[in-house]
Design a protein around this motif. Structure first.
Motif, short mmCIF file in Angstrom:
data_model
loop_
_atom_site.label_atom_id
_atom_site.label_comp_id
_atom_site.label_asym_id
_atom_site.label_seq_id
_atom_site.Cartn_x
_atom_site.Cartn_y
_atom_site.Cartn_z
N VAL A 53 0.89 -1.18 -0.17
CA VAL A 53 -0.04 0.01 0.13
C VAL A 53 1.01 1.34 -0.07
O VAL A 53 0.39 2.29 -0.35
N HIS A 54 2.22 1.00 0.62
CA HIS A 54 3.08 2.19 0.39
C HIS A 54 3.87 2.31 -0.68
O HIS A 54 5.02 3.13 -0.64
N ALA A 55 3.62 1.42 -1.79
CA ALA A 55 4.70 1.35 -2.92
C ALA A 55 4.95 2.79 -3.63
O ALA A 55 5.97 2.78 -4.05
N PHE A 86 -4.38 -1.75 20.62
CA PHE A 86 -2.92 -1.73 20.15
C PHE A 86 -2.45 -0.58 19.54
O PHE A 86 -1.05 -0.22 20.00
N ARG A 87 -2.97 0.27 18.63
CA ARG A 87 -2.46 1.35 18.32
C ARG A 87 -2.03 2.53 19.24
O ARG A 87 -1.40 3.12 19.29
N LYS A 88 -3.23 2.39 20.17
CA LYS A 88 -2.95 3.38 21.25
C LYS A 88 -1.56 2.83 22.17
O LYS A 88 -0.90 3.75 22.71
N SER A 119 -1.62 -3.53 12.99
CA SER A 119 -2.67 -3.52 11.84
C SER A 119 -3.36 -2.08 11.95
O SER A 119 -3.85 -1.79 13.36
N ASP A 120 -3.99 -1.74 10.90
CA ASP A 120 -4.75 -0.54 11.01
C ASP A 120 -6.16 -0.83 10.85
O ASP A 120 -7.33 0.22 10.85
N SER A 121 -6.76 -2.02 10.75
CA SER A 121 -8.11 -2.28 10.43
C SER A 121 -8.24 -3.90 11.06
O SER A 121 -7.53 -4.65 10.73
MG MG Z 1 0.24 1.19 8.82
#
Ligand code: MG
Ligand code: ATP
Length: 139
Positions: A53-55, A86-88, A119-121
């Protein structure tokens, strides 16, 4: 598998800096259960795919090189609302902006070498867990 899971990697910087035990301790103290866990290393192709996704981002080459540069710890974690919780716990991408007490504030070297992935979702947590683990490695 429920949606109360997230996927994490302890990145090559934190493994090389000897922080595996301390980071797993923080994760455990924060109430996450471990559903899968292993020490492994990404190939360049794995890292390209994982971060595809960051390509188009300017840091993609650096990111792929770093993520394949040494061993990582991959894990599937379980907790209510796991992705957000977890992101917190890990804090902002840039450790300089991460809140006190977060894993990145405590253990990251820099914005690129930032100790952990989260993970973001829910959807990506499942995709990422299945990218790293076979069905019989997830409990
Ligand atoms: Mg990310
Ligand atoms: P991750 O997906 O690894 O959990 P994140 O969701 O906090 O991190 P993303 O925007 O998804 O951040 O970026 C993925 C990874 O790319 C970052 O964790 C970091 O290693 C690297 N990265 C992001 N921004 C930069 C940047 N400006 N310079 C260098 N590396 C960066």
């Amino acid at each position: 598998m429920t949606s109360n899971i997230t996927f994490t990697m302890i990145k090559p910087d934190a493994v090389a800096d000897g922080h595996i035990g301390a980071i797993l301790g923080k994760i455990s103290e924060a109430g996450f259960g471990i559903k899968a866990l292993k020490l492994t290393q990404l190939t360049v192709a794995d890292a390209k795919k994982f971060y595809e996704v960051h390509a188009e981002r300017p840091f993609y080459g650096e990111l792929v090189e770093f993520m394949s540069s040494g061993p990582i710890v991959a894990a599937v974690l379980e907790k209510e609302n796991a992705v957000d919780e977890f992101r917190k716990l890990i804090g902002a991408t840039n450790p300089a902006e991460a809140a006190e007490g977060t894993i990145r504030k405590l253990f990251a070297r820099s914005i690129g070498e930032n100790a952990v992935h989260g993970s973001d979702s829910d959807e990506n947590a499942l995709i990422e867990a299945q990218f790293h683990f076979s069905g019989r490695e997830i409990f």
